[in-house]
Design an enzyme around this catalytic site. Sequence first.
Site, short mmCIF file in Angstrom:
data_model
loop_
_atom_site.label_atom_id
_atom_site.label_comp_id
_atom_site.label_asym_id
_atom_site.label_seq_id
_atom_site.Cartn_x
_atom_site.Cartn_y
_atom_site.Cartn_z
N GLY A 1 0.81 -1.22 0.00
CA GLY A 1 0.00 0.00 0.00
C GLY A 1 0.84 1.26 0.00
O GLY A 1 1.71 1.47 -0.84
N GLY A 2 0.58 2.12 1.01
CA GLY A 2 1.29 3.39 1.09
C GLY A 2 2.79 3.22 1.20
O GLY A 2 3.56 4.10 0.80
N GLY B 1 14.73 9.86 -35.17
CA GLY B 1 14.32 10.51 -33.93
C GLY B 1 15.31 10.22 -32.81
O GLY B 1 15.52 11.05 -31.92
N ALA B 2 15.92 9.05 -32.88
CA ALA B 2 16.88 8.70 -31.84
C ALA B 2 18.14 9.56 -31.96
O ALA B 2 18.77 9.91 -30.96
CB ALA B 2 17.21 7.21 -31.92
C1 HXC Z 1 -1.69 -2.94 11.31
C2 HXC Z 1 -0.35 -4.64 10.60
C3 HXC Z 1 -0.45 -4.21 9.27
C4 HXC Z 1 -1.23 -3.05 9.00
C5 HXC Z 1 0.79 -5.95 9.30
N1 HXC Z 1 0.41 -5.73 10.57
N2 HXC Z 1 0.26 -5.04 8.48
N3 HXC Z 1 -0.97 -4.02 11.61
N4 HXC Z 1 -1.82 -2.45 10.06
N5 HXC Z 1 -1.35 -2.56 7.79
C6 HXC Z 1 0.77 -6.49 11.75
C7 HXC Z 1 0.11 -7.85 11.81
O1 HXC Z 1 -1.16 -7.75 12.38
C8 HXC Z 1 1.07 -8.60 12.70
O2 HXC Z 1 0.81 -8.21 14.02
C9 HXC Z 1 2.41 -8.02 12.34
O3 HXC Z 1 2.15 -6.76 11.72
C10 HXC Z 1 3.16 -8.86 11.33
O4 HXC Z 1 2.29 -9.16 10.26
P1 HXC Z 1 2.12 -10.62 9.68
O5 HXC Z 1 0.94 -10.61 8.81
O6 HXC Z 1 2.16 -11.62 10.79
O7 HXC Z 1 3.47 -10.77 8.86
P2 HXC Z 1 3.71 -11.46 7.47
O8 HXC Z 1 3.07 -12.82 7.48
O9 HXC Z 1 5.16 -11.36 7.24
O10 HXC Z 1 2.93 -10.60 6.40
C11 HXC Z 1 3.31 -9.27 6.14
C12 HXC Z 1 2.25 -8.57 5.26
C13 HXC Z 1 0.88 -8.71 5.86
C14 HXC Z 1 2.28 -9.21 3.87
C15 HXC Z 1 2.69 -7.11 5.11
O11 HXC Z 1 0.96 -8.34 7.26
C16 HXC Z 1 -0.16 -7.87 5.20
O12 HXC Z 1 -0.66 -8.23 4.15
N6 HXC Z 1 -0.49 -6.75 5.85
C17 HXC Z 1 -1.51 -5.86 5.34
C18 HXC Z 1 -1.05 -5.15 4.11
C19 HXC Z 1 -2.04 -4.12 3.67
O13 HXC Z 1 -2.99 -4.44 2.99
N7 HXC Z 1 -1.87 -2.90 4.19
C20 HXC Z 1 -2.76 -1.80 4.03
C21 HXC Z 1 -2.44 -1.19 2.69
S1 HXC Z 1 -3.53 0.14 2.38
P3 HXC Z 1 1.10 -9.12 15.32
O14 HXC Z 1 0.12 -8.65 16.30
O15 HXC Z 1 0.93 -10.53 14.89
O16 HXC Z 1 2.49 -8.78 15.69
C22 HXC Z 1 -2.56 1.46 2.57
C23 HXC Z 1 -3.26 2.71 2.30
C24 HXC Z 1 -2.41 3.74 1.70
O17 HXC Z 1 -1.44 1.40 2.90
C25 HXC Z 1 -2.56 3.75 0.23
C26 HXC Z 1 -1.92 4.93 -0.32
C27 HXC Z 1 -2.06 5.04 -1.79
#
Ligand code: HXC
Length: 514
Positions: free
Chosen positions: A169-170, A404-405
Amino acid sequence: MQRPVDDLHGRLEAAQAQGGEAAKERQRKQGKLTARERLDLLLDPGTFSEIGLFVETRSSDFGMAERRIPGDGVVTGSGLVGGQLVFTVSQDFGTLGGSLGEMHAAKIVKTQELAMKAGAPMVQILDSGGARIQEGVLSLHGYAQIFQRNTMASGVIPQISVILGPCAGGAVYSPAITDFVFMVEGLSKMFITGPDVIKAVTGEEVTFEELGGAAVHSGTSGNAHFVATDERECFATVRKLLSFLPANNLDDPPLAEQSDWPPDENPALDEIVPTGANQPYDVRDLIQNIFDYGDFLEVQPAFAANIVTGFARLAGRPVGVVGNQPAYLAGVLDINSSDKLARFVRFCDAFNLPIVNFVDVPGYLPGVQQEYGGVIRHGAKVLFAYSEATVPKVAIIVRKSYGGAYIAMSGFGLGYDRVMAYPTAEIAVMGPDGAANIIFRREIEAASDPEATRKEKIEEYREKFATPYTAAGQGLVDAVIDPKLTRPELIRALEMTSRKRETRPEKKHGNIPL
Ligand code: HXC
């Protein structure tokens, strides 16, 4: 009663431990370093000044009251790289997945603003699951502020992103706005939505690595500029990249000591370009035999390999080097190489790096897919970027420079300051075969032996245009040079242009074709 200073040390120790041993262990298990270990690799020893160690989230929703972590999952501050000031942030995946909430974002924004005020490069080390889901719109607002500051800093200070974990994401959009993205094989992933969401929406099945690993982003998408085999190598390359760059757009790139290799007259340069006009060779062999110590830091080597871009030094002075690559797709310009080239040229222009082109290009790539994909629009970026650039622009036409190149890579009309050519240069609207077939078509068709006439006409055209001397006679090539003497010729060309002053009409900004 505990002395305040002992209390301070206790607090510092607890805070610097981030999420504690468990969080560190989690990183180690994944073969990753911690946020602070990464800063140790980036910065000169003992130079880190931390900002906001005690900052914590203000959220208490969804269990956040119990999960308050000192520093809120990101280490921020400044330090030195090779003695030069840089600002840096390093996310800690071990605590809340490095996710970005309100205060985490505020720390990054503050560091960005300090970097801008100081006119110093910014290096962001990212290892984050993106917007912290528990903090809702405050997380999104945080990203918005970061993106805006990334954009304001673009062209003012160099911005480097180091991706060292699964970034979603961000966490990938901010890097995409910055100048250079580093990844590490096996560790780094970048994606907007992960495999599960993709499967749910499109039915496609893909692994994290296939979706957003280092190989994909360095070779296919072009989102990454440098790939390392491990974190140590990655930070060594970040440090090396910074050694070529000025601190900001108002500074000159740092001068290095004079080099004693290659020699001014380098016989190796006679052997690299083949005599046959269509025989491939590696333009990097030329580059390594011309610039100081043969040292060339290539940018995006695996993406659009038909154009080579990177940094080198000439008599100690950093320059941006561009070369068409005859060893790949005959060095044509196409959609991807145009994007890669235009972005590189704009970076060099923003940061006062002279540009040196090695030109050997048969033209833009013909093809239906190229046309449908917008090769006109993408190719126009190259014309726009070179036209807009006011840094010294020097071209050496090595062999082919067609159509052009030719204009893009070596045309005086775009404002090149010095155009030189090897005796092997061929400068024309198109290659002799294509040209003869068009302008002599009637004569060829009417001839008693069309094939013999075609060959004759091709030769006639080649003699007239496939040489540097016609263009030199028209003043469109400044000098035809002996390849062995390329280095001193280039050093003089850069001396000649080093005080160049060129202005552009006042405007809000141009509208580069995107
Ligand atoms: C809160 C998060 C988190 C998030 C991960 N964690 N992503 N907490 N917000 N976005 C936390 C998990 O709950 C977990 O907490 C710890 O981090 C580790 O994550 P895991 O899933 O256990 O790790 P892993 O298996 O290595 O997977 C990593 C990951 C996955 C692929 C990044 O966590 C994931 O898919 N996260 C969400 C990604 C996502 O969709 N993010 C939002 C994007 S939208 P614990 O409690 O177990 O320690 C966005 C908006 C902005 O960003 C867009 C701008 C254009």
